[in-house]
Design a protein around this motif. Structure first.
Motif, PDB file in Angstrom:
ATOM      1  N   CYS A 278       0.837  -1.205   0.000  1.00  0.00           N
ATOM      2  CA  CYS A 278       0.000   0.000   0.000  1.00  0.00           C
ATOM      3  C   CYS A 278       0.867   1.250   0.000  1.00  0.00           C
ATOM      4  N   PHE A 279       1.915   1.222   0.819  1.00  0.00           N
ATOM      5  CA  PHE A 279       2.767   2.404   0.902  1.00  0.00           C
ATOM      6  C   PHE A 279       3.492   2.655  -0.409  1.00  0.00           C
ATOM      7  N   GLU A 280       3.776   1.566  -1.122  1.00  0.00           N
ATOM      8  CA  GLU A 280       4.437   1.743  -2.413  1.00  0.00           C
ATOM      9  C   GLU A 280       3.514   2.446  -3.399  1.00  0.00           C
ATOM     10  N   LEU A 281       2.229   2.106  -3.338  1.00  0.00           N
ATOM     11  CA  LEU A 281       1.272   2.774  -4.238  1.00  0.00           C
ATOM     12  C   LEU A 281       1.197   4.268  -3.922  1.00  0.00           C
ATOM     13  N   LEU A 282       1.066   4.571  -2.628  1.00  0.00           N
ATOM     14  CA  LEU A 282       0.970   5.981  -2.225  1.00  0.00           C
ATOM     15  C   LEU A 282       2.279   6.702  -2.518  1.00  0.00           C
ATOM     16  N   GLY A 283       3.387   6.020  -2.248  1.00  0.00           N
ATOM     17  CA  GLY A 283       4.707   6.599  -2.490  1.00  0.00           C
ATOM     18  C   GLY A 283       4.882   6.961  -3.956  1.00  0.00           C
ATOM     19  N   ARG A 284       4.342   6.137  -4.854  1.00  0.00           N
ATOM     20  CA  ARG A 284       4.457   6.421  -6.293  1.00  0.00           C
ATOM     21  C   ARG A 284       3.789   7.744  -6.629  1.00  0.00           C
ATOM     22  N   VAL A 285       2.640   7.990  -5.997  1.00  0.00           N
ATOM     23  CA  VAL A 285       1.943   9.258  -6.267  1.00  0.00           C
ATOM     24  C   VAL A 285       2.782  10.422  -5.747  1.00  0.00           C
ATOM     25  N   PHE A 286       3.186  10.329  -4.486  1.00  0.00           N
ATOM     26  CA  PHE A 286       3.902  11.467  -3.900  1.00  0.00           C
ATOM     27  C   PHE A 286       5.276  11.706  -4.546  1.00  0.00           C
ATOM     28  N   MET A 287       5.846  10.650  -5.109  1.00  0.00           N
ATOM     29  CA  MET A 287       7.155  10.810  -5.752  1.00  0.00           C
ATOM     30  C   MET A 287       7.025  11.477  -7.116  1.00  0.00           C
ATOM     31  N   ASN A 288       5.864  11.355  -7.734  1.00  0.00           N
ATOM     32  CA  ASN A 288       5.744  11.810  -9.120  1.00  0.00           C
ATOM     33  C   ASN A 288       4.919  13.076  -9.305  1.00  0.00           C
TER      34      ASN A 288
ATOM     35  N   TYR C  91      10.641   1.261  10.215  1.00  0.00           N
ATOM     36  CA  TYR C  91      10.016   0.865   8.965  1.00  0.00           C
ATOM     37  C   TYR C  91      10.270   1.918   7.898  1.00  0.00           C
ATOM     38  N   ARG C  92      10.187   3.201   8.333  1.00  0.00           N
ATOM     39  CA  ARG C  92      10.336   4.259   7.330  1.00  0.00           C
ATOM     40  C   ARG C  92      11.757   4.310   6.784  1.00  0.00           C
ATOM     41  N   SER C  93      12.752   4.062   7.667  1.00  0.00           N
ATOM     42  CA  SER C  93      14.129   4.120   7.146  1.00  0.00           C
ATOM     43  C   SER C  93      14.346   2.961   6.172  1.00  0.00           C
ATOM     44  N   ASN C  94      13.767   1.822   6.485  1.00  0.00           N
ATOM     45  CA  ASN C  94      13.852   0.661   5.607  1.00  0.00           C
ATOM     46  C   ASN C  94      13.125   0.927   4.287  1.00  0.00           C
ATOM     47  N   TYR C  95      11.963   1.576   4.417  1.00  0.00           N
ATOM     48  CA  TYR C  95      11.131   1.876   3.241  1.00  0.00           C
ATOM     49  C   TYR C  95      11.835   2.862   2.311  1.00  0.00           C
ATOM     50  N   TYR C  96      12.434   3.910   2.924  1.00  0.00           N
ATOM     51  CA  TYR C  96      13.112   4.922   2.101  1.00  0.00           C
ATOM     52  C   TYR C  96      14.246   4.283   1.306  1.00  0.00           C
ATOM     53  N   SER C  97      14.986   3.351   1.972  1.00  0.00           N
ATOM     54  CA  SER C  97      16.126   2.773   1.261  1.00  0.00           C
ATOM     55  C   SER C  97      15.663   1.712   0.250  1.00  0.00           C
ATOM     56  N   SER C  98      14.649   0.909   0.621  1.00  0.00           N
ATOM     57  CA  SER C  98      14.269  -0.167  -0.294  1.00  0.00           C
ATOM     58  C   SER C  98      13.370   0.321  -1.434  1.00  0.00           C
ATOM     59  N   SER C  99      12.537   1.346  -1.162  1.00  0.00           N
ATOM     60  CA  SER C  99      11.630   1.814  -2.221  1.00  0.00           C
ATOM     61  C   SER C  99      12.146   3.058  -2.925  1.00  0.00           C
ATOM     62  N   HIS C 100      13.301   3.543  -2.497  1.00  0.00           N
ATOM     63  CA  HIS C 100      13.894   4.763  -3.068  1.00  0.00           C
ATOM     64  C   HIS C 100      12.929   5.935  -2.977  1.00  0.00           C
ATOM     65  N   TYR C 101      12.216   5.974  -1.881  1.00  0.00           N
ATOM     66  CA  TYR C 101      11.272   7.075  -1.702  1.00  0.00           C
ATOM     67  C   TYR C 101      11.978   8.228  -1.010  1.00  0.00           C
ATOM     68  N   SER C 102      11.792   9.419  -1.544  1.00  0.00           N
ATOM     69  CA  SER C 102      12.331  10.570  -0.805  1.00  0.00           C
ATOM     70  C   SER C 102      11.155  11.416  -0.324  1.00  0.00           C
ATOM     71  N   PRO C 103      11.057  11.581   0.990  1.00  0.00           N
ATOM     72  CA  PRO C 103       9.869  12.228   1.542  1.00  0.00           C
ATOM     73  C   PRO C 103       9.828  13.722   1.267  1.00  0.00           C
ATOM     74  N   TRP C 104       8.618  14.248   1.274  1.00  0.00           N
ATOM     75  CA  TRP C 104       8.451  15.697   1.173  1.00  0.00           C
ATOM     76  C   TRP C 104       8.850  16.278   2.525  1.00  0.00           C
ATOM     77  N   TYR C 105       9.466  17.428   2.453  1.00  0.00           N
ATOM     78  CA  TYR C 105       9.871  18.066   3.695  1.00  0.00           C
ATOM     79  C   TYR C 105       9.011  19.300   3.888  1.00  0.00           C
ATOM     80  N   LEU C 106       8.174  19.266   4.919  1.00  0.00           N
ATOM     81  CA  LEU C 106       7.223  20.360   5.111  1.00  0.00           C
ATOM     82  C   LEU C 106       7.793  21.465   6.005  1.00  0.00           C
ATOM     83  N   GLY C 107       9.033  21.787   5.804  1.00  0.00           N
ATOM     84  CA  GLY C 107       9.590  22.953   6.489  1.00  0.00           C
ATOM     85  C   GLY C 107       9.980  22.713   7.926  1.00  0.00           C
ATOM     86  N   ASN C 108      10.834  23.588   8.386  1.00  0.00           N
ATOM     87  CA  ASN C 108      11.250  23.473   9.784  1.00  0.00           C
ATOM     88  C   ASN C 108      10.487  24.480  10.621  1.00  0.00           C
TER      89      ASN C 108
END
Lengths: 297, 388, 147
Positions: A278-288, C91-108
């Motif tokens: 599920c997070f991968e699906l949502l992540g795809r949206v936010f990444m693109n 989980y999030r650190s694992n997710y960022y590295s495995s899914s190559h997701y870079s999170p949005w940063y909503l400011g400091n």
């Protein structure tokens, strides 16, 4: 013995929690903190219930093995009364253990609760503003209930003719979550399972009739995110292409709704769905998607 | 020659406006200005309201700001209040303020001779997070510091409900200088009011602002349970932000309530009174949220309905219990329970004699405890004490 | 006083604006009490990022050791934190590295507690008003997959 641990955890649950375990279905509208407070003890109970059931199954195997050894013992001891008693006691113990295991099975809840629902709520809660509620429609009653049977196809060549095949298809839309994330996006996440049960009865070469049942499960995960134009730039054709053909896009005056789906196939009806999908699906949206003016503004 | 105002009443709110807050401002400002002989009311305005207006002993000055950012607008209003207070610092006897945005500049004026009264109807540090989800705790803490300075430095504090008083006391305010003055209403005999020409045979009424904590969504859901009574209508005399009203209209359509609802947007108090006079039941479905539970409020819609002898079905919250007693002066239901609300509506509609009894009890209670005259007298006593 | 160095969130990271309370014994950065736990084995404060990462590593090792068991199993140590925020951070650190997701940063957030600054102000822009659900507000009944 883990059985007592599981029973004690069950007794510690509130009447509402016990009721949810019995009913398996409920609609919730609460904050992630409150939902976790409700689900956590049930998830802990479910874990110890599964462990206790595994342990009881092991005990059954041990008893069977001991009976076998006992029968050999009877033969060796040439009719000692104690040697007769042991297999009888073990035989009754098997029944008792099977009964206890059946009892636990009746109050066992699907692993999706602890393996999917709890992590999803926990993680989505991280991206929600304080006090924001989640609307959650959960149905963990069971995947192969008669009410969920959508189709049953029988291939029966007639009396004493084999093979006979029955294909039953069940539909189980068990998870539906709606909430709003911290960036103002509205999120809907649903999981619909489709279970195909194949019952096959055939005659083997020796003329014996054998029956076999096989399950296939298809999880259809759908995530839709309604992103505010004030926060995110309207996706261009170039952006849309990145999503591939899975994307359903709906444009509104103030929001753009991204819908993505993902299908996972499996064979274990009892195994939990991996929340990461599920997070991968949502992540795809936010990444693109692109920010409206400035990232995060 | 223009008379210099002897008192000042400041509110970061549009006045007049079709909502309870504006009625409250009018009643309290008039009480203050009558007490001191003349006064200056500092409020927000819009393009349709004059920036300067004189009504008898009352001068009204409005800040018509087109600043879209709430906090920037609040700061602008602070400057506006400060400029007036600084100019009048030797002439004013009392400065009464409704929010920290007006309070801080009034307290900041050097060598001021006036006494200050902080009227706490709401705490922005509690209400704003419900409206601006991304607000950080640091920002909230800063707003809280503003509020804290107001309740610490103001000479007196008034608030409309015991819940607000408790909230302030728990936050550290000095309970001995807080007076609870409940909201009031003018006693009106509904039989003397001519009903709107297009009013349906039987209807429920919701009137006032429609912020998320008012529970209009719960009322909509309850109406879906009452579809078997097609003749029953719900009249909404609603005020609020355009997007919020638009959202509620869309929601009503989505819930299939078009035939059951009669909308009136931002109508005057007179029109509200006409609709209320003909209503069978008035509804106040307040939500169980920190704004209603912790901060507290004193819903004018309940008080006005009581003053007209209309039975009110309201959420069973401490703030409501201060005004209504179940089955005596009103009908209380558990908050956020649409089915329960629908059931209560059915019960009261089925028993007109019960409605009359509850309405009459409510009117009696309003006439003894909840009139603007009573509120004004309490307030006058405070002003007298401060000026003594 | 130094502020907590933790970033909250999963898809969107936000600075924690609470004052720092103690330092993490692993990464040495300072965190508020909400983002620190006392690790039972060592009795030392560990930040949720470090604790979460350890949990994830332990789980992965355990899964490798239990190749025969396909069911989702965890050890007791992991379970203690499973419903805790610590799990989310790991989980999030694992997710960022495995899914190559870079999170949005909503400011400091601001570090100045005296007056409102731009960070405070921006929250109150009209676009930040969450109480104005749009006309196209999300419709839970609508299924965007129906085409």
């Amino acid at each position: 013995m883990k059985f007592f641990g599981a029973v004690s955890k069950y007794r510690k649950l509130s009447p509402d929690q016990q009721n949810f375990i019995r009913q398996g279905q409920q609609k919730f509208n609460n904050t992630p903190e409150k939902l976790l407070e409700f689900f956590k003890p049930m998830a802990e109970f479910d874990k110890s219930c599964d462990e206790a059931r595994d342990q009881l199954l092991n005990y059954i195997f041990i008893c069977v093995a001991l009976i076998f050894l006992g029968v050999i013992g009877i033969a060796v001891s040439s009719g000692h009364p104690l040697a007769f008693m042991l297999p009888v006691i073990l035989f009754f113990m098997i029944f008792l253990i099977m009964f206890l295991r059946w009892m636990l099975g009746r109050i066992d809840i699907h692993n999706n609760l602890r393996g999917f629902v709890v992590p999803i709520i926990n993680l989505l809660g991280q991206d929600m503003t304080a006090g924001q509620k989640i609307i959650l429609d959960l149905d963990l009653r069971g995947k192969k209930l008669p009410s969920k049977l959508k189709q049953c196809v029988k291939d029966d060549p007639g009396w004493f003719s084999y093979p006979k095949t029955t294909t039953s298809t069940f539909e189980d839309p068990w998870f539906n979550l709606t909430t709003e994330l911290v960036d103002g996006s509205k999120l809907m996440l649903t999981v619909d399972d489709e279970i195909t049960q194949l019952d096959r009865t055939r005659k083997n070469a020796r003329g014996k009739i054998k029956s076999k049942s096989k399950d296939k499960i298809k999880h259809m995960i759908r995530a839709s995110l309604a992103l505010k134009h004030k926060k995110y730039a309207v996706a261009t054709q170039n952006d849309i292409e990145k999503f591939g053909s899975d994307l359903k896009l709906k444009n509104g005056q103030n929001r753009q709704i991204f819908g993505l789906k993902h299908v996972v196939k499996g064979t274990d009806v009892e195994a939990n769905l991996d929340p990461k999908l599920c997070f991968e699906l949502l992540g795809r949206v936010f990444m693109n998607v692109q920010p409206a003016q400035q990232k995060g503004s | 020659m223009q008379i210099l105002p002897k008192s000042l009443y400041a509110a970061f709110d549009t006045y007049p406006a079709p909502k309870g807050a504006a009625v409250h401002i009018r009643e309290f400002a008039q009480t203050l200005f009558t007490h001191t002989g003349s006064g200056l009311l500092l409020v927000l305005g819009d393009e349709n309201l004059p920036s300067w207006q004189i009504e008898g002993g009352m001068q009204i000055r409005r800040l018509a700001s087109d600043e879209p950012n709430y906090l920037k607008r609040a700061m602008q209003f602070g400057e506006f209040v400060y400029a007036h207070a600084e100019m009048l610092r030797s002439d004013l006897q009392i400065a009464h303020f409704r929010d920290p945005w007006s309070g801080i500049p009034l307290l900041d004026v050097q060598d001021r001779r006036y006494k200050t009264v902080y009227e706490v109807n709401a705490l922005p540090s509690i209400e704003l997070p419900a409206r601006y989800g991304a607000i950080s705790s640091t920002t909230c803490n800063k707003i809280r510091l503003f509020e804290k300075r107001c309740w610490e430095e103001a000479d007196w504090i008034v608030c409309p409900s015991q819940v607000i008083k408790n909230c302030l006391t728990e936050l550290g305010a000095n309970a001995s200088k807080i007076t609870v003055i409940p909201n009031g209403a003018k006693l009106i005999d509904p039989t003397q009011i001519s009903l709107p020409a297009d009013s349906p045979e039987q209807y429920l009424i919701y009137f006032g602002a429609v912020q998320s904590w008012q529970g209009v969504e719960v009322l909509f859901k309850a109406m879906t349970f009452l579809r078997d009574m097609p003749e029953l209508k719900l009249v909404l005399c609603a005020s609020g932000s355009k997007p919020r009203l638009k959202y509620l209209q869309k929601l009503a359509v989505r819930m299939g309530l078009e035939q059951q609802l009669i909308w009136h947007f931002k109508v005057s108090q007179t029109v509200v009174t006409e609709w209320l006079a003909g209503a069978a039941i008035s509804i106040a479905p307040l939500v169980e949220c920190s704004r209603n539970l912790i901060q507290g409020c004193c819903p004018i819609k309940i008080v006005e309905s009581m003053a007209m002898g209309k039975p009110v079905i309201a959420s069973d919250l401490p703030v409501v219990r201060e005004l209504l007693e179940h089955n005596q002066t009103g009908w209380l239901i558990r908050p956020d329970r649409p089915a329960e609300l629908a059931r209560a509506i059915r019960i009261l509609l089925a028993h007109p004699q019960e409605r009359d009894r509850i309405g009459e009890n409510a009117r009696r209670k309003a006439s003894t405890d909840l009139t603007w005259e009573a509120s004004a007298n309490t307030l006058k006593a405070i002003y007298s004490q401060l000026l003594a | 006083m130094e502020n907590c160095n933790m970033k909250r969130g999963f898809f969107f990271l936000r600075d924690c604006d609470h004052p720092a309370h103690q330092s993490c014994s692993v990464c040495q950065a300072s965190f508020c009490s909400e983002h620190l736990r006392i690790k039972p084995e060592t009795n030392e404060p560990v930040c949720l990022d470090c604790l979460g990462r350890t949990m994830q590593q332990q789980q992965q090792q355990q899964q490798q050791n239990q190749t025969l068991n396909t069911r989702n199993r965890r050890n007791d140590y992991y379970d203690d934190y499973y419903y805790d925020n610590a799990w989310c951070y790991g989980y999030r650190s694992n997710y960022y590295s495995s899914s190559h997701y870079s999170p949005w940063y909503l400011g400091n957030s601001s570090r100045n507690n005296s007056q409102f600054n731009d960070q405070d102000m921006r929250v109150f822009d009209n676009s930040a008003d969450i109480n104005d659900p749009d006309a196209e507000a999300f419709d839970p009944e609508a299924n965007v997959f129906d085409s």
